[in-house]
Design a protein around this motif. Structure first.
Motif, mmCIF file in Angstrom:
data_model
loop_
_atom_site.group_PDB
_atom_site.id
_atom_site.type_symbol
_atom_site.label_atom_id
_atom_site.label_comp_id
_atom_site.label_asym_id
_atom_site.label_seq_id
_atom_site.Cartn_x
_atom_site.Cartn_y
_atom_site.Cartn_z
ATOM 1 N N LEU A 2 0.852 -1.193 0.000
ATOM 2 C CA LEU A 2 0.000 0.000 0.000
ATOM 3 C C LEU A 2 0.880 1.232 0.000
ATOM 4 O O LEU A 2 1.860 1.291 0.735
ATOM 5 C CB LEU A 2 -0.881 0.043 1.250
ATOM 6 C CG LEU A 2 -1.953 -1.022 1.424
ATOM 7 C CD1 LEU A 2 -2.653 -0.826 2.765
ATOM 8 C CD2 LEU A 2 -2.957 -0.988 0.301
ATOM 9 N N ASP A 3 0.489 2.223 -0.778
ATOM 10 C CA ASP A 3 1.220 3.481 -0.702
ATOM 11 C C ASP A 3 0.455 4.428 0.227
ATOM 12 O O ASP A 3 -0.599 4.092 0.769
ATOM 13 C CB ASP A 3 1.450 4.078 -2.099
ATOM 14 C CG ASP A 3 0.173 4.468 -2.825
ATOM 15 O OD1 ASP A 3 -0.896 4.572 -2.181
ATOM 16 O OD2 ASP A 3 0.245 4.693 -4.045
ATOM 17 N N ASP A 4 1.005 5.626 0.424
ATOM 18 C CA ASP A 4 0.398 6.582 1.349
ATOM 19 C C ASP A 4 -1.015 6.968 0.937
ATOM 20 O O ASP A 4 -1.889 7.152 1.793
ATOM 21 C CB ASP A 4 1.270 7.836 1.467
ATOM 22 C CG ASP A 4 2.567 7.568 2.214
ATOM 23 O OD1 ASP A 4 2.620 6.566 2.961
ATOM 24 O OD2 ASP A 4 3.523 8.342 2.046
ATOM 25 N N THR A 5 -1.274 7.079 -0.355
ATOM 26 C CA THR A 5 -2.614 7.446 -0.830
ATOM 27 C C THR A 5 -3.617 6.344 -0.507
ATOM 28 O O THR A 5 -4.719 6.630 -0.022
ATOM 29 C CB THR A 5 -2.592 7.722 -2.349
ATOM 30 O OG1 THR A 5 -1.657 8.778 -2.601
ATOM 31 C CG2 THR A 5 -3.960 8.120 -2.863
ATOM 32 N N ASP A 6 -3.239 5.090 -0.737
ATOM 33 C CA ASP A 6 -4.127 3.974 -0.391
ATOM 34 C C ASP A 6 -4.421 3.973 1.106
ATOM 35 O O ASP A 6 -5.576 3.803 1.519
ATOM 36 C CB ASP A 6 -3.483 2.629 -0.766
ATOM 37 C CG ASP A 6 -3.406 2.396 -2.259
ATOM 38 O OD1 ASP A 6 -4.245 2.948 -2.995
ATOM 39 O OD2 ASP A 6 -2.492 1.656 -2.687
ATOM 40 N N ARG A 7 -3.409 4.169 1.909
ATOM 41 C CA ARG A 7 -3.594 4.189 3.366
ATOM 42 C C ARG A 7 -4.522 5.328 3.788
ATOM 43 O O ARG A 7 -5.391 5.142 4.641
ATOM 44 C CB ARG A 7 -2.251 4.326 4.080
ATOM 45 C CG ARG A 7 -1.420 3.075 4.075
ATOM 46 C CD ARG A 7 -0.161 3.243 4.931
ATOM 47 N NE ARG A 7 0.720 2.126 4.758
ATOM 48 C CZ ARG A 7 1.639 2.039 3.796
ATOM 49 N NH1 ARG A 7 1.810 3.019 2.941
ATOM 50 N NH2 ARG A 7 2.387 0.959 3.687
ATOM 51 N N ARG A 8 -4.334 6.485 3.185
ATOM 52 C CA ARG A 8 -5.170 7.646 3.499
ATOM 53 C C ARG A 8 -6.629 7.366 3.123
ATOM 54 O O ARG A 8 -7.544 7.644 3.893
ATOM 55 C CB ARG A 8 -4.624 8.883 2.780
ATOM 56 C CG ARG A 8 -5.176 10.176 3.277
ATOM 57 C CD ARG A 8 -4.415 11.405 2.751
ATOM 58 N NE ARG A 8 -4.219 11.397 1.311
ATOM 59 C CZ ARG A 8 -3.044 11.222 0.697
ATOM 60 N NH1 ARG A 8 -1.941 11.036 1.406
ATOM 61 N NH2 ARG A 8 -2.955 11.239 -0.616
ATOM 62 N N LEU A 10 -8.105 4.410 2.861
ATOM 63 C CA LEU A 10 -8.634 3.409 3.788
ATOM 64 C C LEU A 10 -8.923 3.995 5.164
ATOM 65 O O LEU A 10 -9.934 3.662 5.785
ATOM 66 C CB LEU A 10 -7.677 2.230 3.895
ATOM 67 C CG LEU A 10 -7.599 1.334 2.655
ATOM 68 C CD1 LEU A 10 -6.487 0.304 2.809
ATOM 69 C CD2 LEU A 10 -8.928 0.672 2.364
ATOM 70 N N ARG A 11 -8.048 4.876 5.663
ATOM 71 C CA ARG A 11 -8.290 5.523 6.967
ATOM 72 C C ARG A 11 -9.592 6.312 6.946
ATOM 73 O O ARG A 11 -10.408 6.218 7.864
ATOM 74 C CB ARG A 11 -7.129 6.451 7.328
ATOM 75 C CG ARG A 11 -5.991 5.786 8.046
ATOM 76 C CD ARG A 11 -5.056 6.791 8.694
ATOM 77 N NE ARG A 11 -4.531 7.783 7.775
ATOM 78 C CZ ARG A 11 -3.422 7.642 7.049
ATOM 79 N NH1 ARG A 11 -2.720 6.537 7.126
ATOM 80 N NH2 ARG A 11 -3.023 8.598 6.251
ATOM 81 N N GLU A 148 -10.611 -0.967 12.839
ATOM 82 C CA GLU A 148 -9.590 0.011 12.507
ATOM 83 C C GLU A 148 -8.222 -0.370 13.071
ATOM 84 O O GLU A 148 -8.111 -0.781 14.217
ATOM 85 C CB GLU A 148 -9.977 1.383 13.057
ATOM 86 C CG GLU A 148 -11.163 1.986 12.347
ATOM 87 C CD GLU A 148 -11.463 3.386 12.833
ATOM 88 O OE1 GLU A 148 -10.504 4.173 13.008
ATOM 89 O OE2 GLU A 148 -12.629 3.685 13.028
ATOM 90 N N THR A 150 -4.016 1.185 12.642
ATOM 91 C CA THR A 150 -3.233 2.293 12.114
ATOM 92 C C THR A 150 -2.681 1.884 10.754
ATOM 93 O O THR A 150 -1.987 0.888 10.629
ATOM 94 C CB THR A 150 -2.094 2.653 13.074
ATOM 95 O OG1 THR A 150 -2.654 2.953 14.343
ATOM 96 C CG2 THR A 150 -1.309 3.852 12.569
ATOM 97 N N LEU A 151 -3.020 2.655 9.735
ATOM 98 C CA LEU A 151 -2.551 2.359 8.380
ATOM 99 C C LEU A 151 -1.489 3.353 7.973
ATOM 100 O O LEU A 151 -1.526 4.488 8.278
ATOM 101 C CB LEU A 151 -3.710 2.415 7.384
ATOM 102 C CG LEU A 151 -4.769 1.356 7.589
ATOM 103 C CD1 LEU A 151 -5.950 1.604 6.659
ATOM 104 C CD2 LEU A 151 -4.192 -0.013 7.288
#
Length: 151
Positions: A2-8, A10-11, A148, A150-151
């Motif tokens: 996962l990159d930062d955009t995917d994590r954001r 999903l969060r 949830e 932490t991603l």
């Protein structure tokens, strides 16, 4: 993976699963088209399995929830399959989990009240096949219920 955009994404999806795509895209700092592509890719990769409804069973009149831990007869080769097939047929069973260790299977069962629970236990649960031990645990309170991380 996962990159930062995917994590954001999903969060923000976990924080507000009912948000429409435009609001979710805005919160995640991407365009709606990018959000759609990213969500499709997360689904294709099996990371995002579903967007699901969570039902508050108590609001629908089910005041009793019991977790039942079962140990099955290990001498019977088809015990697990027969037990799970029978348990799936019980409408009051809302969850079935399997384990390694002394407990083989856990069922979550709901009932309208204690009288309803006694009927379900006596007429349905005790009739499940290949059970050597049952440990019922009555739910008193749910302290934490989240998916949830932490991603």
């Amino acid at each position: 993976m996962l990159d930062d955009t995917d994590r954001r994404i999903l969060r923000h999806l976990l924080a507000d699963p009912q948000a429409d795509n435009a609001a979710l895209a805005d919160r995640a700092g991407v365009t709606t088209a990018t959000l759609w592509r990213r969500l499709d890719r997360l689904r294709d990769r099996g990371i995002l399995r579903a967007t699901e409804a969570r039902i508050d069973w108590r609001a629908l009149g089910y005041a009793v929830e019991v977790s039942l831990r079962f140990t099955l007869d290990k001498t019977e080769p088809r015990a697990f399959d027969r037990f799970t097939a029978a348990a799936r047929q019980l409408p009051e069973v809302i969850e079935i989990q399997t384990f390694l260790g002394s407990v083989d299977i856990r069922l979550s069962v709901i009932a309208r009240d204690m009288g309803d629970w006694q009927r379900i236990y006596r007429d349905r649960i005790l009739g499940l096949p290949h059970v050597t031990d049952i440990e019922p645990l009555m739910l008193v309170a749910t302290i934490k219920d989240t998916a949830e991380l932490t991603l």
